[in-house]
Design a protein around this motif. Structure first.
Motif, mmCIF file in Angstrom:
data_model
loop_
_atom_site.group_PDB
_atom_site.id
_atom_site.type_symbol
_atom_site.label_atom_id
_atom_site.label_comp_id
_atom_site.label_asym_id
_atom_site.label_seq_id
_atom_site.Cartn_x
_atom_site.Cartn_y
_atom_site.Cartn_z
ATOM 1 N N GLY A 184 0.787 -1.223 0.000
ATOM 2 C CA GLY A 184 0.000 0.000 0.000
ATOM 3 C C GLY A 184 0.817 1.270 0.000
ATOM 4 O O GLY A 184 0.253 2.371 0.060
ATOM 5 N N VAL A 185 2.150 1.163 -0.066
ATOM 6 C CA VAL A 185 3.020 2.339 -0.086
ATOM 7 C C VAL A 185 3.956 2.239 -1.284
ATOM 8 O O VAL A 185 4.573 1.196 -1.512
ATOM 9 C CB VAL A 185 3.856 2.454 1.201
ATOM 10 C CG1 VAL A 185 4.836 3.622 1.121
ATOM 11 C CG2 VAL A 185 2.941 2.609 2.416
ATOM 12 N N ARG A 186 4.036 3.322 -2.045
ATOM 13 C CA ARG A 186 4.942 3.373 -3.195
ATOM 14 C C ARG A 186 5.916 4.528 -3.026
ATOM 15 O O ARG A 186 5.545 5.602 -2.559
ATOM 16 C CB ARG A 186 4.145 3.549 -4.490
ATOM 17 C CG ARG A 186 5.014 3.611 -5.757
ATOM 18 C CD ARG A 186 4.152 3.455 -7.002
ATOM 19 N NE ARG A 186 3.278 4.595 -7.235
ATOM 20 C CZ ARG A 186 3.601 5.642 -8.009
ATOM 21 N NH1 ARG A 186 4.784 5.690 -8.607
ATOM 22 N NH2 ARG A 186 2.747 6.642 -8.183
ATOM 23 N N LEU A 187 7.155 4.281 -3.400
ATOM 24 C CA LEU A 187 8.182 5.316 -3.377
ATOM 25 C C LEU A 187 8.392 5.858 -4.782
ATOM 26 O O LEU A 187 8.468 5.088 -5.743
ATOM 27 C CB LEU A 187 9.507 4.747 -2.851
ATOM 28 C CG LEU A 187 9.508 4.255 -1.406
ATOM 29 C CD1 LEU A 187 10.803 3.518 -1.100
ATOM 30 C CD2 LEU A 187 9.326 5.421 -0.438
ATOM 31 N N THR A 196 -1.045 4.009 -1.753
ATOM 32 C CA THR A 196 -1.685 3.422 -2.941
ATOM 33 C C THR A 196 -2.864 2.532 -2.575
ATOM 34 O O THR A 196 -3.396 1.821 -3.433
ATOM 35 C CB THR A 196 -0.667 2.592 -3.753
ATOM 36 O OG1 THR A 196 -0.149 1.539 -2.939
ATOM 37 C CG2 THR A 196 0.477 3.465 -4.234
ATOM 38 N N SER A 197 -3.275 2.566 -1.298
ATOM 39 C CA SER A 197 -4.415 1.738 -0.905
ATOM 40 C C SER A 197 -5.693 2.297 -1.513
ATOM 41 O O SER A 197 -5.772 3.456 -1.929
ATOM 42 C CB SER A 197 -4.531 1.690 0.619
ATOM 43 O OG SER A 197 -4.709 2.982 1.155
ATOM 44 N N GLU A 198 -6.708 1.499 -1.576
ATOM 45 C CA GLU A 198 -7.958 1.867 -2.239
ATOM 46 C C GLU A 198 -8.556 3.125 -1.611
ATOM 47 O O GLU A 198 -8.700 3.239 -0.396
ATOM 48 C CB GLU A 198 -8.957 0.713 -2.136
ATOM 49 C CG GLU A 198 -10.235 0.947 -2.916
ATOM 50 C CD GLU A 198 -11.158 -0.253 -2.885
ATOM 51 O OE1 GLU A 198 -12.298 -0.132 -3.354
ATOM 52 O OE2 GLU A 198 -10.740 -1.313 -2.377
ATOM 53 N N GLY A 199 -8.881 4.096 -2.459
ATOM 54 C CA GLY A 199 -9.488 5.341 -2.011
ATOM 55 C C GLY A 199 -8.514 6.397 -1.551
ATOM 56 O O GLY A 199 -8.901 7.523 -1.241
ATOM 57 N N ALA A 200 -7.209 6.094 -1.504
ATOM 58 C CA ALA A 200 -6.233 7.057 -0.994
ATOM 59 C C ALA A 200 -5.829 8.070 -2.052
ATOM 60 O O ALA A 200 -5.382 9.168 -1.733
ATOM 61 C CB ALA A 200 -4.995 6.329 -0.486
ATOM 62 N N GLU A 201 -5.947 7.710 -3.335
ATOM 63 C CA GLU A 201 -5.636 8.605 -4.451
ATOM 64 C C GLU A 201 -4.222 9.179 -4.362
ATOM 65 O O GLU A 201 -3.971 10.348 -4.610
ATOM 66 C CB GLU A 201 -6.658 9.747 -4.527
ATOM 67 C CG GLU A 201 -8.075 9.266 -4.776
ATOM 68 C CD GLU A 201 -9.088 10.394 -4.836
ATOM 69 O OE1 GLU A 201 -8.688 11.559 -4.594
ATOM 70 O OE2 GLU A 201 -10.255 10.124 -5.122
ATOM 71 N N GLY A 202 -3.261 8.340 -3.979
ATOM 72 C CA GLY A 202 -1.868 8.762 -3.958
ATOM 73 C C GLY A 202 -1.527 9.763 -2.892
ATOM 74 O O GLY A 202 -0.607 10.580 -3.058
ATOM 75 N N ARG A 203 -2.213 9.742 -1.755
ATOM 76 C CA ARG A 203 -1.964 10.706 -0.684
ATOM 77 C C ARG A 203 -0.524 10.613 -0.214
ATOM 78 O O ARG A 203 0.026 9.529 -0.001
ATOM 79 C CB ARG A 203 -2.902 10.425 0.491
ATOM 80 C CG ARG A 203 -2.741 11.386 1.674
ATOM 81 C CD ARG A 203 -3.834 11.167 2.701
ATOM 82 N NE ARG A 203 -3.687 9.898 3.403
ATOM 83 C CZ ARG A 203 -3.047 9.766 4.569
ATOM 84 N NH1 ARG A 203 -2.484 10.817 5.140
ATOM 85 N NH2 ARG A 203 -2.990 8.591 5.161
ATOM 86 N N LEU A 204 0.104 11.791 -0.045
ATOM 87 C CA LEU A 204 1.485 11.833 0.407
ATOM 88 C C LEU A 204 1.558 11.477 1.886
ATOM 89 O O LEU A 204 0.888 12.095 2.723
ATOM 90 C CB LEU A 204 2.073 13.229 0.168
ATOM 91 C CG LEU A 204 3.533 13.439 0.567
ATOM 92 C CD1 LEU A 204 4.452 12.509 -0.203
ATOM 93 C CD2 LEU A 204 3.941 14.902 0.342
#
Length: 283
Positions: A133-136, A189-197
């Motif tokens: 659920g986390v992307r760098l 990157t989890s569902e509904g997060a829309e790439g939140r920093l």
């Protein structure tokens, strides 16, 4: 002297001092302020200079001019012109005995200690393994607002870093050392997060051989998930890939949790001479 002339003299004396001492006597905020006459006040006596930026004093005496009381005279002038009602702070960018004595004589008290910690890149790094659920990824111009929001939240109690606004961000990014690839973001990157920093690590390459953990910020709502360590490690891998020989960072001496991570999990060390001291004179 006019402000532009003073700024050039201040930079010259600071360069002489750094060459002799191995430590830069002016921090980044002061150096940036010197480009804008309305952001600083200055006092110059030959090869002794003082700068006042937002209530913080930087006092520098060139090596060949030391031992003659120039620094004390300049500080007395500054205090006399500013007045006793104004609270002042002063950094000693190393724990110099002369700075301690001058502080005691002029009513300044030891208020903060900032450690410089160091790590050789020849020491192997742990593997980089983001959790599910986390992307760098690297920074893009579209991320500016999100970085500013997270920075303000993460450093709400930090007087220097927390005040960064869009103008200051742009000014830092206009510096020669800035590389967007070295500003590493951790996004949700989890569902509904829309790439939140969630967190960021802004690295800095000073020279071919020296890099820095410049700023690490974590969203307060995401604290406790190991994201600070994750983005710090990502930045260390980035700097190692650039083949710098050493990485430094600055940390408050009383931030035991951060020091434990840097020392025990990431291999940073601290030597007693790598201590910066802030002195404060109450109003």
């Amino acid at each position: 002297m006019d402000s532009l002339h003073d700024a050039r003299q201040i930079e010259r004396v600071a360069a002489l001092s750094e060459a002799a001492d191995g430590t830069a006597p002016l921090d980044e905020a002061t150096l940036m302020a010197l480009r804008h006459p309305d952001r600083f006040r200055s006092w110059v006596e030959g090869d002794a200079v003082a700068v006042l930026v937002d209530g913080q004093i930087s006092l520098v005496v060139a090596p060949e001019a030391r031992g003659h009381g120039l620094g004390a005279k300049l500080l007395e002038r500054l205090i006399g012109e500013v007045g006793p009602q104004v609270a002042l702070e002063a950094w000693s960018h190393a724990d110099h005995p002369a700075a301690r004595r001058l502080a005691e004589r002029t009513g300044f008290e030891r208020a903060r200690e900032l450690w410089v910690m160091r790590r050789r890149t020849s020491t192997p790094l742990p593997r980089l393994e983001p959790p599910p659920g986390v992307r760098l990824r690297s920074y893009t111009d579209a991320d500016a607002d999100a970085v500013l929001r997270l920075n303000a939240a993460a450093f709400a109690a930090h007087p220097e870093q927390g005040a960064m606004d869009a103008e200051n961000l742009a000014e830092r990014m206009a510096e020669q050392w800035f590389d967007p690839a070295g500003l590493i973001l951790a996004v949700d990157t989890s569902e509904g997060a829309e790439g939140r920093l969630l967190a960021f690590h802004w690295t800095k390459r000073h020279t071919h051989d020296l890099g820095e953990v410049y700023v690490v910020g974590v969203d307060p709502d995401a604290q406790g998930a190991g994201l600070g360590r994750l983005v710090t490690l990502a930045g260390l891998h980035h700097l190692a890939d650039l083949q710098v020989n050493e990485v430094i960072l600055y940390v408050e001496s009383d931030n035991a949790a951060a020091i434990r991570v840097y020392r025990d999990k990431l291999g940073f060390t601290h030597a007693s001479e790598d201590t910066h001291v802030m002195y404060r004179r109450p109003s």
